[in-house]
Design a protein around this motif. Sequence first.
Motif, PDB file in Angstrom:
ATOM      1  N   ALA A  45       8.120  14.290  -5.495  1.00 25.78           N
ATOM      2  CA  ALA A  45       8.800  13.050  -5.870  1.00 25.78           C
ATOM      3  C   ALA A  45       7.842  11.892  -6.105  1.00 25.78           C
ATOM      4  N   GLY A  46       6.632  11.970  -5.552  1.00 26.28           N
ATOM      5  CA  GLY A  46       5.689  10.869  -5.671  1.00 26.28           C
ATOM      6  C   GLY A  46       5.742   9.902  -4.516  1.00 26.28           C
ATOM      7  N   LEU A  47       6.415  10.302  -3.432  1.00 27.35           N
ATOM      8  CA  LEU A  47       6.521   9.439  -2.262  1.00 27.35           C
ATOM      9  C   LEU A  47       5.260   9.489  -1.403  1.00 27.35           C
ATOM     10  N   ILE A  48       4.469  10.548  -1.563  1.00 30.12           N
ATOM     11  CA  ILE A  48       3.168  10.607  -0.906  1.00 30.12           C
ATOM     12  C   ILE A  48       2.135  11.065  -1.925  1.00 30.12           C
ATOM     13  N   ARG A  49       0.892  10.681  -1.689  1.00 32.17           N
ATOM     14  CA  ARG A  49      -0.208  11.095  -2.561  1.00 32.17           C
ATOM     15  C   ARG A  49      -0.967  12.229  -1.861  1.00 32.17           C
ATOM     16  N   GLU A  51      -3.666  14.925  -0.627  1.00 34.90           N
ATOM     17  CA  GLU A  51      -5.114  14.820  -0.483  1.00 34.90           C
ATOM     18  C   GLU A  51      -5.846  15.594  -1.589  1.00 34.90           C
ATOM     19  N   ALA A  52      -5.303  16.766  -1.951  1.00 29.54           N
ATOM     20  CA  ALA A  52      -5.932  17.563  -2.997  1.00 29.54           C
ATOM     21  C   ALA A  52      -4.892  18.478  -3.629  1.00 29.54           C
ATOM     22  N   GLY A  53      -5.062  18.744  -4.939  1.00 34.32           N
ATOM     23  CA  GLY A  53      -4.193  19.719  -5.584  1.00 34.32           C
ATOM     24  C   GLY A  53      -3.567  19.247  -6.878  1.00 34.32           C
ATOM     25  N   ARG A  54      -2.604  20.051  -7.355  1.00 28.24           N
ATOM     26  CA  ARG A  54      -1.918  19.794  -8.619  1.00 28.24           C
ATOM     27  C   ARG A  54      -0.431  20.043  -8.461  1.00 28.24           C
ATOM     28  N   ILE A  55       0.364  19.272  -9.207  1.00 27.21           N
ATOM     29  CA  ILE A  55       1.799  19.509  -9.348  1.00 27.21           C
ATOM     30  C   ILE A  55       2.127  19.369 -10.828  1.00 27.21           C
ATOM     31  N   VAL A  56       2.722  20.407 -11.404  1.00 28.59           N
ATOM     32  CA  VAL A  56       3.099  20.391 -12.811  1.00 28.59           C
ATOM     33  C   VAL A  56       4.567  20.768 -12.912  1.00 28.59           C
ATOM     34  N   VAL A  57       5.364  19.925 -13.562  1.00 21.83           N
ATOM     35  CA  VAL A  57       6.784  20.178 -13.750  1.00 21.83           C
ATOM     36  C   VAL A  57       7.062  20.317 -15.242  1.00 21.83           C
ATOM     37  N   HIS A  58       7.470  21.517 -15.619  1.00 21.43           N
ATOM     38  CA  HIS A  58       7.841  21.806 -17.011  1.00 21.43           C
ATOM     39  C   HIS A  58       6.732  21.386 -17.979  1.00 21.43           C
ATOM     40  N   GLY A  59       5.504  21.700 -17.595  1.00 30.52           N
ATOM     41  CA  GLY A  59       4.362  21.421 -18.452  1.00 30.52           C
ATOM     42  C   GLY A  59       3.792  20.022 -18.327  1.00 30.52           C
ATOM     43  N   THR A  61       2.005  17.256 -16.113  1.00 31.62           N
ATOM     44  CA  THR A  61       1.207  17.129 -14.896  1.00 31.62           C
ATOM     45  C   THR A  61       1.541  15.826 -14.185  1.00 31.62           C
ATOM     46  N   LEU A  62       2.048  15.956 -12.950  1.00 32.21           N
ATOM     47  CA  LEU A  62       2.383  14.784 -12.142  1.00 32.21           C
ATOM     48  C   LEU A  62       1.252  14.419 -11.191  1.00 32.21           C
ATOM     49  N   VAL A  63       0.538  15.431 -10.732  1.00 30.69           N
ATOM     50  CA  VAL A  63      -0.584  15.222  -9.820  1.00 30.69           C
ATOM     51  C   VAL A  63      -1.704  16.188 -10.203  1.00 30.69           C
ATOM     52  N   ASP A  64      -2.899  15.668 -10.277  1.00 32.95           N
ATOM     53  CA  ASP A  64      -4.099  16.491 -10.459  1.00 32.95           C
ATOM     54  C   ASP A  64      -5.248  15.699  -9.856  1.00 32.95           C
ATOM     55  N   THR A  65      -5.490  15.930  -8.570  1.00 37.29           N
ATOM     56  CA  THR A  65      -6.476  15.113  -7.866  1.00 37.29           C
ATOM     57  C   THR A  65      -7.879  15.301  -8.420  1.00 37.29           C
ATOM     58  N   ALA A  66      -8.189  16.497  -8.942  1.00 36.44           N
ATOM     59  CA  ALA A  66      -9.525  16.741  -9.474  1.00 36.44           C
ATOM     60  C   ALA A  66      -9.801  15.861 -10.690  1.00 36.44           C
ATOM     61  N   ASN A  67      -8.736  15.537 -11.439  1.00 38.58           N
ATOM     62  CA  ASN A  67      -8.878  14.694 -12.631  1.00 38.58           C
ATOM     63  C   ASN A  67      -8.299  13.300 -12.436  1.00 38.58           C
ATOM     64  N   ARG A  68      -8.036  12.952 -11.167  1.00 41.24           N
ATOM     65  CA  ARG A  68      -7.548  11.614 -10.805  1.00 41.24           C
ATOM     66  C   ARG A  68      -6.235  11.264 -11.503  1.00 41.24           C
ATOM     67  N   VAL A  69      -5.340  12.244 -11.588  1.00 40.20           N
ATOM     68  CA  VAL A  69      -4.014  12.023 -12.164  1.00 40.20           C
ATOM     69  C   VAL A  69      -3.008  11.874 -11.040  1.00 40.20           C
ATOM     70  N   PHE A  70      -2.269  10.780 -11.039  1.00 47.20           N
ATOM     71  CA  PHE A  70      -1.171  10.587 -10.085  1.00 47.20           C
ATOM     72  C   PHE A  70      -0.126   9.718 -10.766  1.00 47.20           C
ATOM     73  N   VAL A  71       0.936  10.353 -11.245  1.00 47.39           N
ATOM     74  CA  VAL A  71       2.016   9.613 -11.902  1.00 47.39           C
ATOM     75  C   VAL A  71       2.875   8.966 -10.822  1.00 47.39           C
TER      76      VAL A  71
END
Length: 372
Positions: A45-49, A51-59, A61-71
């Motif tokens: 949901a984006g309520l917490i950031r 520490e490491a990893g990725r979350i992809v929903v239907h293609g 990317t909502l989270v990608d810590t390696a590439n500093r992505v956090f929607v």
Amino acid sequence: MTLEVDLSHPLGAFRLEARFRSEGRLTALFGRSGAGKTTLVRAIAGLIRPEAGRIVVHGRTLVDTANRVFVPMHRRRVGVVFQDARLFPHLSVRRNLLFGRWFTPRNARAASVGHVVDLLGIGHLLDRRPATLSGGERQRVAIGRALLADPQILLLDEPLASLDEARKAEIMPYLERLRDETGLPIVLVSHSVAEISRLATDVVVLADGRAVASGPATEILGRPSLFPDLGPTEAGALIETRVLSHDDAYGLTVLQAKAGTLTVPRLERPVGSALRVRLRARDIMLALRAPEGLSALNVLPGRVVALAQADRSSMDVTLDCAGDAVVVHLTRKSADRLGLRPELLVHAVIKGIAFDADTVGPTLRNAPAGHI
């Protein structure tokens, strides 16, 4: 919908180390309290950031810590419904519902208020305040508010946990309609096998912060070793059936399964309706020959495919019943007396009274191509 998760995040005395991929229409996150289910939902949901990893929903990317992505949450198009409905007490049901629209641009509003109201059966509640609603009604309103925000995924964090059995029975058909009719991918947090058996298309099992198994509900629920805390009371398997006929004289319904027929208490479903049935391991006996002179109406022929010792005194036996995997829980002594071994042909004997609202429910129907 494809949900891809690969996360590492501190969680109390241990770490959340969850990695899985799901393509199910309703993905259930299952595990005991403290397993990491809610933390995982909050990360999606984006309520917490994390520490490491990725979350992809239907293609996407909502989270990608390696590439500093956090929607941020307000840009994720995610609807969240918590265990407590969290409605605004000073607003009517109508105004609570419309509150969800304020966060969606006008040109992006696809959900129809009328359709959502009809879908959830809350038209008669629109002018009432939350304090006058039952627990099930409040949850339906909370779901409606989330839907009217036009989410791309809906997260339900134990929406039935605070409800009594009557209220759960009240809301369950609406959750089934939500799964089947909206085309909206759903993630459901639950620690109830009955709930996920009836609702889930896919299941992710969490234990101590780790995703120990994931896959189709029919496969995961047929593996008792994944649910050691439940014991034989809830372990079992799911099979797909269709209503073959009704026996009005005795108040019964006959279901057609792959291996034969099952007779259950009368169901108000038309002939031909698809139903998903949970066969609890505790409700099945085994016989080496087709039994005679028994009161049990349900006997399915099968072949032993696996035996696993559950504890010191009992075993779990997996059968192949014409392609359906059926699990039977019995004592080790019984298994020895029957001479159970792989490839042995047996008969599974199931009592008709084993079937109830927790074990019989509509199977997944084809959803429309679009959302609500």
